[in-house]
Structures are given as structure tokens and as C-alpha cells.
Design a protein around this motif. Structure first.
Motif, PDB file in Angstrom:
ATOM      1  N   ASP A  99      58.174   4.455  20.867  1.00 47.03           N
ATOM      2  CA  ASP A  99      59.081   3.586  20.103  1.00 47.03           C
ATOM      3  C   ASP A  99      59.430   2.338  20.904  1.00 47.03           C
ATOM      4  O   ASP A  99      59.445   1.226  20.373  1.00 47.03           O
ATOM      5  CB  ASP A  99      60.367   4.330  19.716  1.00 47.03           C
ATOM      6  CG  ASP A  99      60.134   5.386  18.643  1.00 47.03           C
ATOM      7  OD1 ASP A  99      59.041   5.402  18.027  1.00 47.03           O
ATOM      8  OD2 ASP A  99      61.052   6.216  18.437  1.00 47.03           O
ATOM      9  N   TRP A 100      59.716   2.513  22.192  1.00 49.99           N
ATOM     10  CA  TRP A 100      60.005   1.371  23.045  1.00 49.99           C
ATOM     11  C   TRP A 100      58.789   0.449  23.119  1.00 49.99           C
ATOM     12  O   TRP A 100      58.919  -0.777  23.091  1.00 49.99           O
ATOM     13  CB  TRP A 100      60.415   1.811  24.450  1.00 49.99           C
ATOM     14  CG  TRP A 100      60.729   0.641  25.315  1.00 49.99           C
ATOM     15  CD1 TRP A 100      61.933  -0.003  25.419  1.00 49.99           C
ATOM     16  CD2 TRP A 100      59.822  -0.056  26.175  1.00 49.99           C
ATOM     17  NE1 TRP A 100      61.816  -1.056  26.297  1.00 49.99           N
ATOM     18  CE2 TRP A 100      60.533  -1.105  26.769  1.00 49.99           C
ATOM     19  CE3 TRP A 100      58.472   0.113  26.492  1.00 49.99           C
ATOM     20  CZ2 TRP A 100      59.948  -1.990  27.671  1.00 49.99           C
ATOM     21  CZ3 TRP A 100      57.878  -0.758  27.381  1.00 49.99           C
ATOM     22  CH2 TRP A 100      58.616  -1.804  27.968  1.00 49.99           C
ATOM     23  N   GLY A 101      57.605   1.021  23.208  1.00 51.72           N
ATOM     24  CA  GLY A 101      56.378   0.221  23.239  1.00 51.72           C
ATOM     25  C   GLY A 101      56.242  -0.634  21.989  1.00 51.72           C
ATOM     26  O   GLY A 101      55.826  -1.801  22.061  1.00 51.72           O
ATOM     27  N   ASP A 102      56.594  -0.069  20.828  1.00 51.19           N
ATOM     28  CA  ASP A 102      56.571  -0.850  19.580  1.00 51.19           C
ATOM     29  C   ASP A 102      57.537  -2.015  19.644  1.00 51.19           C
ATOM     30  O   ASP A 102      57.204  -3.146  19.261  1.00 51.19           O
ATOM     31  CB  ASP A 102      56.923   0.043  18.385  1.00 51.19           C
ATOM     32  CG  ASP A 102      55.841   1.068  18.060  1.00 51.19           C
ATOM     33  OD1 ASP A 102      54.673   0.876  18.489  1.00 51.19           O
ATOM     34  OD2 ASP A 102      56.178   2.057  17.375  1.00 51.19           O
ATOM     35  N   ILE A 103      58.737  -1.762  20.136  1.00 52.89           N
ATOM     36  CA  ILE A 103      59.747  -2.821  20.258  1.00 52.89           C
ATOM     37  C   ILE A 103      59.290  -3.898  21.221  1.00 52.89           C
ATOM     38  O   ILE A 103      59.389  -5.094  20.942  1.00 52.89           O
ATOM     39  CB  ILE A 103      61.112  -2.220  20.695  1.00 52.89           C
ATOM     40  CG1 ILE A 103      61.674  -1.332  19.597  1.00 52.89           C
ATOM     41  CG2 ILE A 103      62.095  -3.311  21.093  1.00 52.89           C
ATOM     42  CD1 ILE A 103      62.819  -0.437  20.032  1.00 52.89           C
TER      43      ILE A 103
END
Length: 111
Positions: A99-103
Motif C-alpha cells: 500500500d505504501w508503495g502505491d502511495i
């Protein structure tokens, strides 16, 4: 890895030594989404990884009891991979990282 022979300063160092590695999080993520997976299925999901590296990462995860390799006594040999209970316990960690990678990826587009 034999953790009794290596000294870790913190439990965080130990955790990072288990899930660190260019492809380990991706492999765990793939197995969280669909399991079991065969080597060829993992290779199709990650075309940028060579087979030797993929097998090495899988073996390290197996040694750390994150994944389980099942070998079926057929010809040609059939092998598949699933997450162990310990591997499944990584789901919130891996999900948070992805999820952090997407952000982060989205933030790169706004620069």
C-alpha cells in the motif's frame, strides 16, 4: 539461515534479514493472492527475475519457514509453494508495504 550463529542487534534486524531481498516481498504477496503456485507461475508473474535468483529466494523463504515447498512424486516432477502459518502472519506487514508503495508511486507522478 542458522540464526543461532549470527548476532542480531534487534528483532527488527532479524525480521529484515528474513523478508529482505529484492523479490521476497513480491513472492509473499503473490502467494497471499493465490496459493499454491508453481515455479512456472511465479516466473510468469515476475518476468524480470531469472530462474536461479527466484529459486534462491524461494529456498531462503523455505529455510526461514515462511513458505512450504511440496514435491509431488510424478513425472515430470511437480513442485508447488504455499505460505506457512508464519508466512500468513506476514499479511498485514506485506499489505502495508505494498500500500505504501502505491502511495509512493503516485507521489512520483505528481512531481
Amino acid at each position: 539461515m542458522n540464526y543461532k550463529e549470527k548476532e542480531f542487534y534487534t528483532s527488527k534486524d532479524l525480521a529484515l534479514s528474513v523478508i529482505g531481498g529484492r523479490w521476497k516481498i513480491a513472492i509473499i504477496w503473490a502467494l497471499l493472492k493465490k496459493s499454491p503456485l508453481r515455479l512456472s507461475e511465479l516466473q510468469r508473474q515476475f518476468p524480470d527475475i531469472n530462474q536461479r535468483t527466484l529459486i534462491r529466494q524461494l529456498r531462503e523463504l523455505e529455510e526461514d519457514n515462511i513458505i512450504q515447498r511440496t514435491i509431488y512424486p510424478v513425472v515430470p516432477p511437480k513442485v508447488d509453494y504455499t505460505l506457512t502459518a508464519l508466512g500468513l502472519s506476514l499479511e498485514p506487514v506485506v499489505t502495508a508495504i505494498c500500500d505504501w508503495g502505491d502511495i509512493f508511486h503516485q507521489s512520483l507522478g505528481s512531481n
